[in-house]
Design a protein around this motif. Sequence first.
Motif, PDB file in Angstrom:
ATOM      1  N   MET A   1       0.830  -1.199   0.000  1.00  0.00           N
ATOM      2  CA  MET A   1       0.000   0.000   0.000  1.00  0.00           C
ATOM      3  C   MET A   1       0.868   1.254   0.000  1.00  0.00           C
ATOM      4  O   MET A   1       0.591   2.221  -0.723  1.00  0.00           O
ATOM      5  CB  MET A   1      -0.924  -0.015   1.221  1.00  0.00           C
ATOM      6  N   GLN A   2       1.928   1.237   0.789  1.00  0.00           N
ATOM      7  CA  GLN A   2       2.834   2.391   0.866  1.00  0.00           C
ATOM      8  C   GLN A   2       3.493   2.641  -0.493  1.00  0.00           C
ATOM      9  O   GLN A   2       3.539   3.781  -0.970  1.00  0.00           O
ATOM     10  CB  GLN A   2       3.896   2.150   1.937  1.00  0.00           C
ATOM     11  N   ALA A   3       3.969   1.563  -1.125  1.00  0.00           N
ATOM     12  CA  ALA A   3       4.626   1.705  -2.438  1.00  0.00           C
ATOM     13  C   ALA A   3       3.632   2.203  -3.485  1.00  0.00           C
ATOM     14  O   ALA A   3       3.948   3.085  -4.299  1.00  0.00           O
ATOM     15  CB  ALA A   3       5.227   0.370  -2.860  1.00  0.00           C
TER      16      ALA A   3
ATOM     17  N   LEU B   1      -0.167   6.847 -19.224  1.00  0.00           N
ATOM     18  CA  LEU B   1      -0.093   7.422 -17.876  1.00  0.00           C
ATOM     19  C   LEU B   1      -1.445   7.315 -17.169  1.00  0.00           C
ATOM     20  O   LEU B   1      -1.509   6.981 -15.987  1.00  0.00           O
ATOM     21  CB  LEU B   1       0.340   8.888 -17.937  1.00  0.00           C
ATOM     22  N   GLU B   2      -2.515   7.597 -17.895  1.00  0.00           N
ATOM     23  CA  GLU B   2      -3.853   7.484 -17.309  1.00  0.00           C
ATOM     24  C   GLU B   2      -4.164   6.030 -16.960  1.00  0.00           C
ATOM     25  O   GLU B   2      -4.764   5.741 -15.924  1.00  0.00           O
ATOM     26  CB  GLU B   2      -4.904   8.049 -18.263  1.00  0.00           C
ATOM     27  N   ALA B   3      -3.755   5.115 -17.843  1.00  0.00           N
ATOM     28  CA  ALA B   3      -3.977   3.682 -17.596  1.00  0.00           C
ATOM     29  C   ALA B   3      -3.196   3.223 -16.369  1.00  0.00           C
ATOM     30  O   ALA B   3      -3.695   2.443 -15.551  1.00  0.00           O
ATOM     31  CB  ALA B   3      -3.573   2.867 -18.824  1.00  0.00           C
ATOM     32  N   GLU B   4      -1.953   3.744 -16.236  1.00  0.00           N
ATOM     33  CA  GLU B   4      -1.132   3.375 -15.080  1.00  0.00           C
ATOM     34  C   GLU B   4      -1.753   3.884 -13.783  1.00  0.00           C
ATOM     35  O   GLU B   4      -1.800   3.178 -12.774  1.00  0.00           O
ATOM     36  CB  GLU B   4       0.293   3.924 -15.240  1.00  0.00           C
ATOM     37  N   LEU B   5      -2.281   5.117 -13.812  1.00  0.00           N
ATOM     38  CA  LEU B   5      -2.931   5.676 -12.627  1.00  0.00           C
ATOM     39  C   LEU B   5      -4.183   4.859 -12.256  1.00  0.00           C
ATOM     40  O   LEU B   5      -4.426   4.581 -11.078  1.00  0.00           O
ATOM     41  CB  LEU B   5      -3.302   7.143 -12.869  1.00  0.00           C
ATOM     42  N   ALA B   6      -4.946   4.455 -13.258  1.00  0.00           N
ATOM     43  CA  ALA B   6      -6.146   3.634 -13.008  1.00  0.00           C
ATOM     44  C   ALA B   6      -5.752   2.296 -12.389  1.00  0.00           C
ATOM     45  O   ALA B   6      -6.413   1.799 -11.458  1.00  0.00           O
ATOM     46  CB  ALA B   6      -6.922   3.419 -14.309  1.00  0.00           C
TER      47      ALA B   6
ATOM     48  N   GLU C   1      -5.247  -1.218  -7.601  1.00  0.00           N
ATOM     49  CA  GLU C   1      -4.394  -1.969  -6.676  1.00  0.00           C
ATOM     50  C   GLU C   1      -4.625  -1.516  -5.234  1.00  0.00           C
ATOM     51  O   GLU C   1      -4.718  -2.337  -4.320  1.00  0.00           O
ATOM     52  CB  GLU C   1      -2.919  -1.781  -7.057  1.00  0.00           C
ATOM     53  N   ILE C   2      -4.752  -0.198  -5.017  1.00  0.00           N
ATOM     54  CA  ILE C   2      -4.987   0.332  -3.667  1.00  0.00           C
ATOM     55  C   ILE C   2      -6.328  -0.171  -3.112  1.00  0.00           C
ATOM     56  O   ILE C   2      -6.423  -0.595  -1.961  1.00  0.00           O
ATOM     57  CB  ILE C   2      -4.919   1.883  -3.680  1.00  0.00           C
ATOM     58  N   VAL C   3      -7.357  -0.163  -3.956  1.00  0.00           N
ATOM     59  CA  VAL C   3      -8.677  -0.669  -3.530  1.00  0.00           C
ATOM     60  C   VAL C   3      -8.591  -2.153  -3.203  1.00  0.00           C
ATOM     61  O   VAL C   3      -9.139  -2.624  -2.189  1.00  0.00           O
ATOM     62  CB  VAL C   3      -9.736  -0.405  -4.635  1.00  0.00           C
ATOM     63  N   ASP C   4      -7.877  -2.924  -4.057  1.00  0.00           N
ATOM     64  CA  ASP C   4      -7.746  -4.377  -3.832  1.00  0.00           C
ATOM     65  C   ASP C   4      -7.014  -4.672  -2.518  1.00  0.00           C
ATOM     66  O   ASP C   4      -7.402  -5.571  -1.771  1.00  0.00           O
ATOM     67  CB  ASP C   4      -6.995  -5.035  -4.996  1.00  0.00           C
ATOM     68  N   ILE C   5      -5.946  -3.908  -2.244  1.00  0.00           N
ATOM     69  CA  ILE C   5      -5.181  -4.106  -0.999  1.00  0.00           C
ATOM     70  C   ILE C   5      -6.073  -3.798   0.206  1.00  0.00           C
ATOM     71  O   ILE C   5      -6.092  -4.541   1.192  1.00  0.00           O
ATOM     72  CB  ILE C   5      -3.903  -3.240  -0.978  1.00  0.00           C
ATOM     73  N   ASP C   6      -6.816  -2.702   0.110  1.00  0.00           N
ATOM     74  CA  ASP C   6      -7.706  -2.307   1.203  1.00  0.00           C
ATOM     75  C   ASP C   6      -8.772  -3.384   1.445  1.00  0.00           C
ATOM     76  O   ASP C   6      -9.053  -3.749   2.595  1.00  0.00           O
ATOM     77  CB  ASP C   6      -8.357  -0.960   0.867  1.00  0.00           C
TER      78      ASP C   6
END
Length: 197
Positions: free
Chosen positions: A121-123, A149-154, A159-164
């Motif tokens: 999550m931190q990374a 870049l937009e695809a990478e941000l999405a 990934e953040i939602v999945d980790i949470d």
Amino acid sequence: MLRGLFTFLLLALLTAPAFAKLYRWVDETGRVQYSDKPPMTAPTSGVSELNKSGMVKATPVPVLSKEEKEKIQNEQALQKEQQRRDRALLQSFSRPEEIDLIRDRRIGMIQSATIANSMRMQAASQRKTRLETQLARMKKSKRSIPPDLEAELAAINKEIVDIDTDNKTKNDDIDNVKRRAEEDKKRLLELKSAISK
């Protein structure tokens, strides 16, 4: 009416051959039926076989509905599963403290995965901040934003939602491990108490 019924029954018994059987059942309208042959469709009340004296020879076994059969099968399956778990408890543990040791080991494994999620999550958050800064500069200078870049941000946001979500699941897992351990300790004490009596 009762006298007529008795007369019919007596005549049926006297005129029937010695080897003939007589059956009684209640039809769907609630009327009692008699015949030398069982009904084509089994009534819910079951079919009684009568002896030569007109008395019930075999008590009817009620016909169970599909739901009733499923309920009985489910109850039997639950009972077998409980017996299997009871045997496993008695064979695996002699004291409740042993269950606590297993509980703590399982919780430790789940917490290790949670720590790994925190590092991920931190990374991911740092990558997201860098990308958002880069995108903000590009928008400010009115440069076109590359689709990658937009695809990478999405992808990072996902990934953040999945980790949470995974962390929430792991917290639920810890609660379940604790609850199951308490249930197992209580059941072990009940079983030991029953054996010692």
